[in-house]
Design an enzyme around this catalytic site. Structure first.
Site, PDB file in Angstrom:
ATOM      1  N   ASP A 176       0.867  -1.170   0.000  1.00  0.00           N
ATOM      2  CA  ASP A 176       0.000   0.000   0.000  1.00  0.00           C
ATOM      3  C   ASP A 176       0.908   1.225   0.000  1.00  0.00           C
ATOM      4  OD1 ASP A 176      -3.183   0.558   0.842  1.00  0.00           O
ATOM      5  OD2 ASP A 176      -1.815   2.221   1.223  1.00  0.00           O
ATOM      6  N   GLU A 266     -16.942  -0.961 -18.655  1.00  0.00           N
ATOM      7  CA  GLU A 266     -18.115  -1.647 -18.104  1.00  0.00           C
ATOM      8  C   GLU A 266     -19.401  -0.993 -18.585  1.00  0.00           C
ATOM      9  OE1 GLU A 266     -17.882  -2.181 -13.876  1.00  0.00           O
ATOM     10  OE2 GLU A 266     -15.988  -3.252 -14.009  1.00  0.00           O
ATOM     11  N   HIS A 290     -19.041  -7.481 -11.671  1.00  0.00           N
ATOM     12  CA  HIS A 290     -18.842  -6.391 -10.699  1.00  0.00           C
ATOM     13  C   HIS A 290     -19.798  -6.538  -9.510  1.00  0.00           C
ATOM     14  CE1 HIS A 290     -17.138  -2.059 -10.407  1.00  0.00           C
ATOM     15  NE2 HIS A 290     -17.311  -2.567  -9.203  1.00  0.00           N
TER      16      HIS A 290
END
Length: 325
Positions: A176, A266, A290
């Site tokens: 991260d 999408e 999704h």
């Protein structure tokens, strides 16, 4: 008739989740492609939108009275950040409302891929029971216990995913941009630079937002660093993975499998080359639409928090919680 709130989700989404919007607010429910959309936005004080959908141009909000754009999820990439800041419109999300759902998805998909459950289903349907069972036994397929899971993105969702894998006896490593040492320490997770994580992990699970610096962050080089047979869980945003590179490594057999919940565009184009994979490459991939974070429970959590924030701003005149912009 004038409205207080324009909601780009069907009303039935809320009723079937057992969530009631705030009393006293007038709400218009419309499709994102409604021909009246631009005019309606000009007249409302708040806009409620799902996290998934097309980009909303900043021009829709000019010369209007919108105070708040409330997303019923975590992702805010469909909102024009620069326009919202320029116009002084607050954008708020609901972080963490689907943590458990995404964690279940990641663990479930890892098990399906590692143990070839959908692959064996297809082989049995093709009358290959004996030969494929023999292959599965000979390949000494792993379960989760003792494997190394690499979590890319250790925010609230990534941490929930890490904790879920930890409960199955996995070792957790994470990447991260902002190391989460305190959270990671609870489950013995170790920080690694991304390249080292990819070289180490048996399962790589992605939970990064789509930003200029994260677009195609998993590409040709990154796939080449992954351990042979490792599996990928893509439940972040579609643009984080270079789909052409993913296809190459599925075809080569180097990648043990991939669960793909999000796509570069999408809804994905039916001609997307991912859907043209053949043979074993096709059997190594699991497609979902999704829905990693979508369960009955997570939807109820997200909707309740979203409407509570709208009520907080419009009815009580307070500053929104979880303001992103």
């Amino acid at each position: 008739m004038s409205f207080d709130v324009l909601c780009l989700r069907p009303e039935v989404d809320f009723t079937r989740a057992g969530v009631t919007p705030p009393a006293g607010l007038t709400i218009a429910y419309r499709r994102p492609d409604d021909f009246e959309l631009a005019a309606l936005i000009k007249g409302v004080r708040a806009l409620v939108i799902p996290a998934v959908g097309g980009k909303l141009p900043g021009s829709l909000f000019e010369s209007g009275q919108v105070k708040l754009v409330q997303v019923t999820g975590a992702g805010v990439d469909r909102v024009d950040e620069a326009a919202m800041k320029k116009l002084g419109i607050a954008v708020a999300n609901v972080p963490g409302g689907s943590n458990s759902a995404v964690a279940e998805y990641a663990v479930g998909c890892a098990i399906v891929l590692l143990r070839r459950l959908t692959w064996s289903d297809m082989e049995i349907r093709d009358a290959n029971y004996v030969s494929f069972r023999g292959r599965m036994v000979a390949d000494n397929l792993p379960g989760l216990e003792g494997l190394t899971v690499g979590v890319v993105g250790m925010g609230t969702v990534g941490l929930a995913v890490a904790e879920a894998f930890h409960r199955f006896g996995c070792r957790i490593v994470y990447f991260d941009p902002t190391p989460r040492d305190a959270d990671a320490a609870r489950i013995g997770a170790s920080y690694l630079p991304l390249e080292d994580l990819l070289k180490t992990a048996d399962i790589v699970t992605l939970h990064m937002p789509l930003l200029p610096q994260t677009r195609s962050m998993i590409g040709v080089r990154q796939f080449s660093l992954m351990k042979p047979g490792a599996v990928l869980i893509q439940a972040s945003r579609g643009g984080v993975v270079n789909e052409a590179a993913l296809i190459t490594h599925l075809i080569s057999g180097r990648l043990g499998g991939a669960a793909i919940d999000v796509y570069a565009t999408e809804p994905p184009d039916p001609d997307n080359p991912l859907f043209s994979l053949e043979g074993e490459a096709a059997r190594r991939v699991l497609f979902t639409p999704h829905i990693a974070g979508v369960t009955r429970q997570s939807s109820a959590n997200l909707f309740r928090e979203a409407w509570a924030n709208v009520e907080r701003v419009l009815v009580r005149g307070e500053a929104p919680l979880n303001r992103v912009y």
